[in-house]
Design a protein around this motif. Sequence first.
Motif, PDB file in Angstrom:
ATOM      1  N   SER A 165       0.969  -7.059  18.872  1.00  0.00           N
ATOM      2  CA  SER A 165       1.582  -6.675  17.602  1.00  0.00           C
ATOM      3  C   SER A 165       0.873  -5.465  16.997  1.00  0.00           C
ATOM      4  O   SER A 165       1.520  -4.535  16.514  1.00  0.00           O
ATOM      5  CB  SER A 165       1.536  -7.853  16.624  1.00  0.00           C
ATOM      6  N   ARG A 168       1.758  -2.349  18.936  1.00  0.00           N
ATOM      7  CA  ARG A 168       3.124  -1.924  18.639  1.00  0.00           C
ATOM      8  C   ARG A 168       3.180  -1.188  17.296  1.00  0.00           C
ATOM      9  O   ARG A 168       3.838  -0.154  17.171  1.00  0.00           O
ATOM     10  CB  ARG A 168       4.051  -3.141  18.627  1.00  0.00           C
ATOM     11  N   LEU A 169       2.474  -1.715  16.296  1.00  0.00           N
ATOM     12  CA  LEU A 169       2.449  -1.061  14.988  1.00  0.00           C
ATOM     13  C   LEU A 169       1.742   0.297  15.054  1.00  0.00           C
ATOM     14  O   LEU A 169       2.159   1.259  14.400  1.00  0.00           O
ATOM     15  CB  LEU A 169       1.748  -1.967  13.970  1.00  0.00           C
ATOM     16  N   ARG A 171       1.550   2.272  17.736  1.00  0.00           N
ATOM     17  CA  ARG A 171       2.440   3.212  18.432  1.00  0.00           C
ATOM     18  C   ARG A 171       3.521   3.730  17.486  1.00  0.00           C
ATOM     19  O   ARG A 171       3.868   4.921  17.511  1.00  0.00           O
ATOM     20  CB  ARG A 171       3.069   2.539  19.641  1.00  0.00           C
ATOM     21  N   LYS A 172       4.030   2.847  16.626  1.00  0.00           N
ATOM     22  CA  LYS A 172       5.048   3.251  15.667  1.00  0.00           C
ATOM     23  C   LYS A 172       4.483   4.258  14.668  1.00  0.00           C
ATOM     24  O   LYS A 172       5.131   5.261  14.338  1.00  0.00           O
ATOM     25  CB  LYS A 172       5.583   2.013  14.939  1.00  0.00           C
ATOM     26  N   GLU A 173       3.264   4.006  14.197  1.00  0.00           N
ATOM     27  CA  GLU A 173       2.647   4.917  13.230  1.00  0.00           C
ATOM     28  C   GLU A 173       2.318   6.259  13.866  1.00  0.00           C
ATOM     29  O   GLU A 173       2.472   7.312  13.242  1.00  0.00           O
ATOM     30  CB  GLU A 173       1.389   4.275  12.644  1.00  0.00           C
ATOM     31  N   LEU A 175       3.920   7.645  16.325  1.00  0.00           N
ATOM     32  CA  LEU A 175       5.195   8.350  16.491  1.00  0.00           C
ATOM     33  C   LEU A 175       5.633   8.999  15.178  1.00  0.00           C
ATOM     34  O   LEU A 175       6.125  10.136  15.174  1.00  0.00           O
ATOM     35  CB  LEU A 175       6.265   7.373  16.984  1.00  0.00           C
ATOM     36  N   GLN A 176       5.452   8.299  14.062  1.00  0.00           N
ATOM     37  CA  GLN A 176       5.822   8.867  12.763  1.00  0.00           C
ATOM     38  C   GLN A 176       4.981  10.105  12.438  1.00  0.00           C
ATOM     39  O   GLN A 176       5.510  11.108  11.938  1.00  0.00           O
ATOM     40  CB  GLN A 176       5.651   7.806  11.670  1.00  0.00           C
TER      41      GLN A 176
END
Length: 428
Positions: A165, A168-169, A171-173, A175-176
């Motif tokens: 988890s 995943r968070l 990687r999302k940050e 990408l942003q």
Amino acid sequence: MVDLSDFNVQAILVHTFSYKKKEDENFNLQEFLSLASTAGMKILDVITNNYKTCNAKYFIGIGKVLELEQIIKNNFVSVVLFNCILSPHQERNLTSLLQCSIIDRNQLILNIFARRARTYEGKLQVKLAQLRHLNSRLVHEWSHLERQKGGIGLRGGSGEMQLESDRRLLRKEILQVLLRLKKIENQREQSRRHRFRIGIPTVSLVGYTNAGKSTLFNAMTASHVYVEEKLFSTLDPTCRRIMYKGAHNIILVDTVGFIQNLPRGLISSFKATLQETIQSTLLLHVVDVANERFEKNINTVHYVLNSMNIRNIPMLLVMNKIDQLKKMVPRIDRDNDGYPVRVWISAQNDLGIFLLTQVINELLSNDMISYELRMPINSDLCQQLYRSQIVKEYWVEDHNYIRLKIYVSSVDWNRLLKNNKLLTDYIV
């Protein structure tokens, strides 16, 4: 990432070295001490450790680890600095055993960059480097998010764990942040295209950290960029347009300084900023000649530039701080063909700045052309040429006419012709 926002954090420094030259090791240690001071650290003790091969578990030997543990208990220290790059496995093992924060060279530089960042772009770039660094050091601390495991009569297997988890968070940050930096990069690219269309060359200041780049930038542009006698005092890039009478108009760019073993994550994170250097017309390599190791610092800068694929851009060595050398005066060194290769100056005392601007104009003058014009002395076009600062000489023939000798780039000349169709009629 360890929070180093408070100054005067007490720490123990572990310096590891491998049978190199003594002067190289002393410089490496002094440079790391300067990094620690810049980060606001107060070093209580320095532990040295020589090695042929590093310990896979702790990097340093178990004897040194036990010695370090005793020093930490006696001094109530909460931070240990390592003058090396630790693997995530070694960092976890040391943190678990010593029960304190472990900071290696990469993480220390990241903390300094985080403190120095001022602009929105700089903060994004540092954040990206920190997230990538943190992503490699995530560990499985707990499993309270695990779902039902597989077994007889049950379908599926183990569910999402906390580690998965977190990754995943992250990687999302990441990408942003990359998307935001991409927008800034596109804006910079548009600015570069505009400068290319109108023919304004870009000159970038590069060099080892604390070589005097920002001081030279201020001297050449009459700006007030932040200057301090510390490593990485300048992080965010600064651009200024310089208008020289009778010569090229240029965009001067002040960039971040380089250092030995600069983290690769920082180089990749600062891609948008360093793109200004990659697209430059000329590089001014500022060198601190008062530093005994200035030749090795030059090699370090060349290594970093090569790692960025910057190889075919003309470069001029600017030998700075000659005021700290005996019997040294400003001068220009040329090769056998008369091509300028070095300029000796002192940006702090404004010595040799005129020689530097002279050489810059010489190197950028391949497409410069000269015309002699005869026109009415009170014409609007005459006033416009003066405001453009391209008039090199002038003669007043009588009360009505004046002769002007202009020195201008071919691009600027074409732009003048486009706006003034009758300009060619005044050419003598």
